[in-house]
Design a protein around this motif. Structure first.
Motif, PDB file in Angstrom:
ATOM      1  N   GLY A  46       0.793  -1.225   0.000  1.00  9.18           N
ATOM      2  CA  GLY A  46       0.000   0.000   0.000  1.00  9.18           C
ATOM      3  C   GLY A  46       0.823   1.272   0.000  1.00  9.18           C
ATOM      4  N   PHE A  47       2.150   1.140  -0.059  1.00 10.22           N
ATOM      5  CA  PHE A  47       3.074   2.265  -0.144  1.00 10.22           C
ATOM      6  C   PHE A  47       4.023   2.031  -1.310  1.00 10.22           C
ATOM      7  CE2 PHE A  47       1.763   3.788   3.918  1.00 10.22           C
ATOM      8  CZ  PHE A  47       2.310   5.048   4.100  1.00 10.22           C
ATOM      9  N   PHE A 220      -7.496   9.138   4.159  1.00 11.47           N
ATOM     10  CA  PHE A 220      -8.940   9.031   4.012  1.00 11.47           C
ATOM     11  C   PHE A 220      -9.411   8.822   2.575  1.00 11.47           C
ATOM     12  CE2 PHE A 220      -8.905  12.437   7.586  1.00 11.47           C
ATOM     13  CZ  PHE A 220      -8.371  11.514   8.475  1.00 11.47           C
ATOM     14  N   GLY A 221      -8.661   9.306   1.589  1.00 12.07           N
ATOM     15  CA  GLY A 221      -9.175   9.409   0.234  1.00 12.07           C
ATOM     16  C   GLY A 221      -8.661   8.351  -0.721  1.00 12.07           C
ATOM     17  N   ILE A 222      -8.355   8.794  -1.950  1.00  7.80           N
ATOM     18  CA  ILE A 222      -7.937   7.877  -3.001  1.00  7.80           C
ATOM     19  C   ILE A 222      -6.457   7.548  -2.876  1.00  7.80           C
ATOM     20  CG2 ILE A 222      -7.710   7.575  -5.505  1.00  7.80           C
ATOM     21  CD1 ILE A 222     -10.107   9.485  -5.818  1.00  7.80           C
ATOM     22  N   VAL A 255       4.166   7.634  -2.094  1.00  2.76           N
ATOM     23  CA  VAL A 255       2.742   7.552  -2.423  1.00  2.76           C
ATOM     24  C   VAL A 255       2.129   6.423  -1.608  1.00  2.76           C
ATOM     25  CG1 VAL A 255       1.045   7.030  -4.232  1.00  2.76           C
ATOM     26  CG2 VAL A 255       3.046   8.455  -4.754  1.00  2.76           C
ATOM     27  N   ASN A 256       0.974   6.682  -1.023  1.00  3.19           N
ATOM     28  CA  ASN A 256       0.232   5.612  -0.364  1.00  3.19           C
ATOM     29  C   ASN A 256      -1.243   5.723  -0.704  1.00  3.19           C
ATOM     30  OD1 ASN A 256       0.628   7.899   1.829  1.00  3.19           O
ATOM     31  ND2 ASN A 256      -1.254   6.816   2.406  1.00  3.19           N
ATOM     32  N   ASP A 267     -10.373  -4.161  -0.315  1.00  2.96           N
ATOM     33  CA  ASP A 267      -9.120  -4.526   0.350  1.00  2.96           C
ATOM     34  C   ASP A 267      -8.211  -5.409  -0.496  1.00  2.96           C
ATOM     35  OD1 ASP A 267      -9.519  -2.980   2.602  1.00  2.96           O
ATOM     36  OD2 ASP A 267     -10.502  -4.592   3.716  1.00  2.96           O
ATOM     37  N   ARG A 268      -8.471  -5.508  -1.788  1.00  4.48           N
ATOM     38  CA  ARG A 268      -7.446  -6.082  -2.673  1.00  4.48           C
ATOM     39  C   ARG A 268      -6.200  -5.204  -2.592  1.00  4.48           C
ATOM     40  NH1 ARG A 268      -7.775  -6.389  -9.340  1.00  4.48           N
ATOM     41  NH2 ARG A 268      -5.514  -6.331  -9.689  1.00  4.48           N
ATOM     42  N   TRP A 269      -6.389  -3.897  -2.569  1.00  8.80           N
ATOM     43  CA  TRP A 269      -5.306  -2.941  -2.354  1.00  8.80           C
ATOM     44  C   TRP A 269      -5.404  -2.396  -0.939  1.00  8.80           C
ATOM     45  CZ3 TRP A 269      -4.872   0.568  -7.332  1.00  8.80           C
ATOM     46  CH2 TRP A 269      -4.392  -0.221  -8.397  1.00  8.80           C
ATOM     47  N   MET A 270      -4.262  -2.060  -0.371  1.00  6.02           N
ATOM     48  CA  MET A 270      -4.176  -1.743   1.055  1.00  6.02           C
ATOM     49  C   MET A 270      -4.125  -0.247   1.333  1.00  6.02           C
ATOM     50  SD  MET A 270      -1.313  -4.506   2.273  1.00  6.02           S
ATOM     51  CE  MET A 270      -1.419  -3.919   3.974  1.00  6.02           C
ATOM     52  N   SER A 271      -4.940   0.203   2.273  1.00  5.79           N
ATOM     53  CA  SER A 271      -4.768   1.513   2.889  1.00  5.79           C
ATOM     54  C   SER A 271      -4.009   1.262   4.184  1.00  5.79           C
ATOM     55  CB  SER A 271      -6.122   2.177   3.164  1.00  5.79           C
ATOM     56  OG  SER A 271      -5.956   3.421   3.807  1.00  5.79           O
ATOM     57  N   THR A 272      -2.693   1.429   4.119  1.00 11.88           N
ATOM     58  CA  THR A 272      -1.813   0.938   5.165  1.00 11.88           C
ATOM     59  C   THR A 272      -1.733   1.915   6.329  1.00 11.88           C
ATOM     60  OG1 THR A 272      -0.504  -0.265   3.534  1.00 11.88           O
ATOM     61  CG2 THR A 272       0.546   0.177   5.649  1.00 11.88           C
TER      62      THR A 272
END
Length: 357
Positions: A46-47, A220-222, A255-256, A267-272
């Motif tokens: 996610g980063f 919080f966002g994209i 970038v995260n 949650d396939r992609w992570m908001s870490t």
């Protein structure tokens, strides 16, 4: 467990050095390679760090100078730009708690010792649209005390916006979505630039007790595009609950992903989860500045599971998140950060923070 934050050259998705012919098979192949790298990074950690972003060095230097000029002013002068309860203006030290955006309280709840100034999208930028002032408030520019601040920050804002939209195009390809899939969700995006300064005086230190630079949180966002000094501080949380330090590579931006993209992808992609600890080197605290550009999407865009991501998550998340608008998601997190009101649906992220080692 180790954690790898890859460095990815995104230049195939940007107009640099005279532009690119996007119909050229070589360019298309290069873009496909970037999209694969992005998909892997967004899935695993996610980063990522990006190079080839094309932001001129003088624009970066202008941003750094603007931060120095503003944060070097007397505290009372900076406090005149405070906007209580709003995501704009100046935030003094220990006036926010990022961990409360996940409902995780610290012993001293408003304990984040950074100071910040935030600017972002205004209603006046989108003539003809009836937009809520709560999501698109006017900015408070410190023109009286730092006349050069606004033009320097606006120049960086434009560049960060350009890079963010190029990344969203690349994300669209990485997720195998149709071209322009997100366009109608970001044509009046709530974008915000939060500029931070960690305010403990430089020098020898003995840190005791609970002291937080910026509490553990998700964005919080994209997506977020982060410029930061190349010093310690930023840490990311792995899937096993351990923290790992990362610093920007030479010439790179960090970038995260934010919660909107994690929810879209089920949650396939992570908001870490990440945090900032006091920036300490060899027992001495050193200056740390950062500027986080939050690309958040339209206030009325609905975040619901994207095509192809319905079965991406595991366990009790398999059905996906309930739909929510971008504004409602942001406002719930801001209420935690600024007012200590815990959001009602941040349980998974909160559990990861409280179990971290």
């Amino acid at each position: 467990m180790s954690i790898t934050v890859p460095v990815i050259d995104i230049s195939p998705y940007l107009h640099v050095s005279g532009g690119l012919d996007h119909t050229d098979p070589a360019v298309q192949e290069a873009r496909a390679a970037v999209a694969r790298q992005l998909d892997e990074a967004c899935t695993d950690v996610g980063f990522l760090q990006i190079i080839g972003h094309g932001i001129p060095s003088d624009v970066e230097a202008g941003l750094a100078g603007a931060l120095d000029d503003f944060f070097g002013q007397p505290l009372d002068a900076k406090k005149s730009y405070t906007r209580p309860g709003e995501n704009r203006g100046y935030s003094p030290p220990k006036s926010e708690s990022l961990s409360m955006s996940l409902g995780v309280a610290s012993a001293n709840q408003m304990n984040d010792f950074y100071e910040a100034i935030t600017v972002g999208s205004e209603r006046s930028w989108f003539p003809g649209l009836e937009l809520p002032e709560t999501s698109y408030p006017d900015n408070s520019w410190p023109t009286e005390i730092t006349p050069s601040f606004r033009p320097a920050v606006e120049a960086w804002f434009r560049e960060a916006s350009r890079v963010s939209r190029a990344l969203l195009t690349a994300f669209t390809d990485a997720l195998n979505l149709s071209s322009g899939y997100f366009d109608e969700m970001v044509d009046h995006s709530i974008d915000a630039l939060k500029m931070n300064h960690y305010t403990l005086p430089e020098g020898d230190i003995d840190l005791t007790g609970e002291l937080t630079g910026m509490g553990a949180h998700t964005d919080f966002g994209i997506l977020t595009v982060l410029w930061a000094d190349r010093v310690p501080g930023l840490q990311v949380l792995d899937r096993e609950g351990a923290w790992h330090a990362i610093e920007p590579a030479e010439g790179a931006l960090i970038v995260n992903l934010g919660d909107a993209m994690a929810r879209w992808t089920n949650d396939r992609w992570m908001s870490t989860v990440h945090r900032v600890d006091p920036p300490v080197v060899n027992g001495r605290i050193i200056r740390r500045r950062s500027a986080a550009f939050f690309f958040d999407g339209n206030h009325d865009a609905v975040i619901e599971t994207l095509p192809g991501c319905e079965g991406a998550a595991a366990g009790d998340c398999a059905a996906g998140y309930p739909p929510i608008t971008v504004a409602d998601n942001i406002n719930a997190k801001l209420a935690g950060m600024k007012d200590g009101i815990a959001p009602s649906d941040a349980g998974r992220e909160a559990a990861r923070v409280t179990s971290a080692s």
